[in-house]
Design a protein around this motif. Sequence first.
Motif, PDB file in Angstrom:
ATOM      1  N   LEU A  35       0.179  -1.388  -0.256  1.00  0.00           N
ATOM      2  CA  LEU A  35       0.004  -0.016   0.354  1.00  0.00           C
ATOM      3  C   LEU A  35       1.002   1.796   0.016  1.00  0.00           C
ATOM      4  CD1 LEU A  35      -3.298  -1.194   2.518  1.00  0.00           C
ATOM      5  CD2 LEU A  35      -3.285  -0.568   0.715  1.00  0.00           C
ATOM      6  N   THR A  36       2.072   1.348   0.337  1.00  0.00           N
ATOM      7  CA  THR A  36       2.900   2.541   0.179  1.00  0.00           C
ATOM      8  C   THR A  36       3.463   2.671  -0.984  1.00  0.00           C
ATOM      9  OG1 THR A  36       5.015   1.582   1.005  1.00  0.00           O
ATOM     10  CG2 THR A  36       3.309   2.139   2.444  1.00  0.00           C
ATOM     11  N   LEU A  37       3.661   2.026  -1.908  1.00  0.00           N
ATOM     12  CA  LEU A  37       3.968   1.876  -3.156  1.00  0.00           C
ATOM     13  C   LEU A  37       3.022   2.817  -4.257  1.00  0.00           C
ATOM     14  CD1 LEU A  37       5.041  -1.698  -4.808  1.00  0.00           C
ATOM     15  CD2 LEU A  37       6.166   0.190  -3.660  1.00  0.00           C
ATOM     16  N   PRO A  38       3.238   3.222  -5.298  1.00  0.00           N
ATOM     17  CA  PRO A  38       2.376   4.104  -6.254  1.00  0.00           C
ATOM     18  C   PRO A  38       1.455   3.191  -6.398  1.00  0.00           C
ATOM     19  CG  PRO A  38       5.039   4.522  -6.604  1.00  0.00           C
ATOM     20  CD  PRO A  38       4.663   3.807  -5.200  1.00  0.00           C
ATOM     21  N   PHE A  39       0.089   3.467  -6.327  1.00  0.00           N
ATOM     22  CA  PHE A  39      -0.828   3.036  -7.144  1.00  0.00           C
ATOM     23  C   PHE A  39      -0.809   2.826  -8.684  1.00  0.00           C
ATOM     24  CE2 PHE A  39      -4.839   1.891  -9.093  1.00  0.00           C
ATOM     25  CZ  PHE A  39      -5.545   1.649  -7.901  1.00  0.00           C
ATOM     26  N   ALA A  40       0.581   2.531  -8.737  1.00  0.00           N
ATOM     27  CA  ALA A  40       0.464   1.685 -10.675  1.00  0.00           C
ATOM     28  C   ALA A  40       1.394   0.809 -10.607  1.00  0.00           C
ATOM     29  CB  ALA A  40       1.101   2.993 -11.416  1.00  0.00           C
ATOM     30  N   GLN A  41       1.779   0.734  -9.867  1.00  0.00           N
ATOM     31  CA  GLN A  41       3.352  -0.882  -9.214  1.00  0.00           C
ATOM     32  C   GLN A  41       2.284  -1.408  -8.355  1.00  0.00           C
ATOM     33  OE1 GLN A  41       6.285   0.989  -7.873  1.00  0.00           O
ATOM     34  NE2 GLN A  41       7.856   0.847  -9.031  1.00  0.00           N
ATOM     35  N   GLN A  42       1.383  -1.070  -7.698  1.00  0.00           N
ATOM     36  CA  GLN A  42       0.850  -2.593  -6.692  1.00  0.00           C
ATOM     37  C   GLN A  42       0.169  -3.596  -7.020  1.00  0.00           C
ATOM     38  OE1 GLN A  42      -2.247  -0.593  -4.443  1.00  0.00           O
ATOM     39  NE2 GLN A  42      -0.866   1.440  -3.122  1.00  0.00           N
ATOM     40  N   PRO A  43      -0.694  -2.927  -8.935  1.00  0.00           N
ATOM     41  CA  PRO A  43      -1.338  -4.333  -8.987  1.00  0.00           C
ATOM     42  C   PRO A  43      -0.270  -5.368  -9.551  1.00  0.00           C
ATOM     43  CG  PRO A  43      -2.301  -2.914  -9.687  1.00  0.00           C
ATOM     44  CD  PRO A  43      -1.731  -2.305  -9.307  1.00  0.00           C
ATOM     45  N   SER A  44       0.816  -5.223  -9.882  1.00  0.00           N
ATOM     46  CA  SER A  44       2.539  -6.144 -10.924  1.00  0.00           C
ATOM     47  C   SER A  44       2.906  -6.529  -9.453  1.00  0.00           C
ATOM     48  CB  SER A  44       2.302  -5.233 -12.043  1.00  0.00           C
ATOM     49  OG  SER A  44       3.267  -4.819 -11.428  1.00  0.00           O
ATOM     50  N   THR A  45       2.843  -5.905  -8.488  1.00  0.00           N
ATOM     51  CA  THR A  45       4.041  -6.533  -7.797  1.00  0.00           C
ATOM     52  C   THR A  45       2.719  -7.367  -6.683  1.00  0.00           C
ATOM     53  OG1 THR A  45       5.150  -4.223  -7.630  1.00  0.00           O
ATOM     54  CG2 THR A  45       4.803  -5.566  -5.554  1.00  0.00           C
ATOM     55  N   GLY A  46       1.553  -6.746  -6.508  1.00  0.00           N
ATOM     56  CA  GLY A  46       0.706  -7.948  -5.653  1.00  0.00           C
ATOM     57  C   GLY A  46       0.487  -9.455  -6.411  1.00  0.00           C
ATOM     58  N   ALA A  47       0.355  -8.950  -7.921  1.00  0.00           N
ATOM     59  CA  ALA A  47       0.396 -10.135  -8.336  1.00  0.00           C
ATOM     60  C   ALA A  47       1.629 -10.809  -8.453  1.00  0.00           C
ATOM     61  CB  ALA A  47       0.442 -10.158  -9.757  1.00  0.00           C
ATOM     62  N   ALA A  48       2.991 -10.612  -8.699  1.00  0.00           N
ATOM     63  CA  ALA A  48       4.071 -11.140  -8.134  1.00  0.00           C
ATOM     64  C   ALA A  48       3.875 -12.206  -7.090  1.00  0.00           C
ATOM     65  CB  ALA A  48       4.865 -10.991  -9.007  1.00  0.00           C
ATOM     66  N   LEU A  49       3.474 -11.387  -5.649  1.00  0.00           N
ATOM     67  CA  LEU A  49       3.682 -12.000  -4.792  1.00  0.00           C
ATOM     68  C   LEU A  49       3.644 -12.702  -4.414  1.00  0.00           C
ATOM     69  CD1 LEU A  49       4.247  -8.512  -2.898  1.00  0.00           C
ATOM     70  CD2 LEU A  49       5.915 -10.145  -2.850  1.00  0.00           C
ATOM     71  N   GLY A  50       1.441 -12.597  -4.994  1.00  0.00           N
ATOM     72  CA  GLY A  50       0.635 -13.774  -4.719  1.00  0.00           C
ATOM     73  C   GLY A  50       0.185 -14.887  -4.920  1.00  0.00           C
ATOM     74  N   ARG A  51       1.276 -14.682  -6.385  1.00  0.00           N
ATOM     75  CA  ARG A  51       2.013 -16.290  -7.177  1.00  0.00           C
ATOM     76  C   ARG A  51       2.224 -17.038  -6.492  1.00  0.00           C
ATOM     77  NH1 ARG A  51       1.649 -12.531 -12.032  1.00  0.00           N
ATOM     78  NH2 ARG A  51       3.512 -12.714 -11.716  1.00  0.00           N
ATOM     79  N   MET A  52       4.023 -16.125  -6.426  1.00  0.00           N
ATOM     80  CA  MET A  52       4.745 -17.227  -5.260  1.00  0.00           C
ATOM     81  C   MET A  52       4.344 -17.372  -4.375  1.00  0.00           C
ATOM     82  SD  MET A  52       7.631 -16.942  -7.073  1.00  0.00           S
ATOM     83  CE  MET A  52       9.212 -17.092  -5.998  1.00  0.00           C
ATOM     84  N   ALA A  53       3.644 -16.247  -3.402  1.00  0.00           N
ATOM     85  CA  ALA A  53       2.532 -17.280  -1.558  1.00  0.00           C
ATOM     86  C   ALA A  53       2.297 -18.250  -2.313  1.00  0.00           C
ATOM     87  CB  ALA A  53       2.140 -15.731  -0.994  1.00  0.00           C
ATOM     88  N   GLU A  54       0.866 -18.280  -3.216  1.00  0.00           N
ATOM     89  CA  GLU A  54       0.751 -19.591  -3.550  1.00  0.00           C
ATOM     90  C   GLU A  54       1.327 -21.043  -4.062  1.00  0.00           C
ATOM     91  OE1 GLU A  54      -2.103 -20.188  -7.543  1.00  0.00           O
ATOM     92  OE2 GLU A  54      -3.372 -19.112  -6.194  1.00  0.00           O
TER      93      GLU A  54
END
Length: 71
Positions: A35-54
């Motif tokens: 949430l501290t990242l710029p809004f444009a970076q949040q979806p791509s970073t969150g998706a990458a982290l989500g794939r790894m966490a999964e």
Amino acid sequence: MDWLQFAVQWLHVLGGILWFGSSLTFNFIVVPALLTLPFAQQPSTGAALGRMAERVIRPAAALVIILGILR
């Protein structure tokens, strides 16, 4: 106590620690950091982290459930 029961018990416990700990880490550390990242970076970073966490959380959860049944 035989060794198979001992191994199943401890793999169950360690899998539970991994499952619960990774869920806590994701919810209390990773998401607020995203949430501290710029809004444009949040979806791509969150998706990458989500794939790894999964890759970690789902097998750990399955291991806990299966070993819990075996116990």
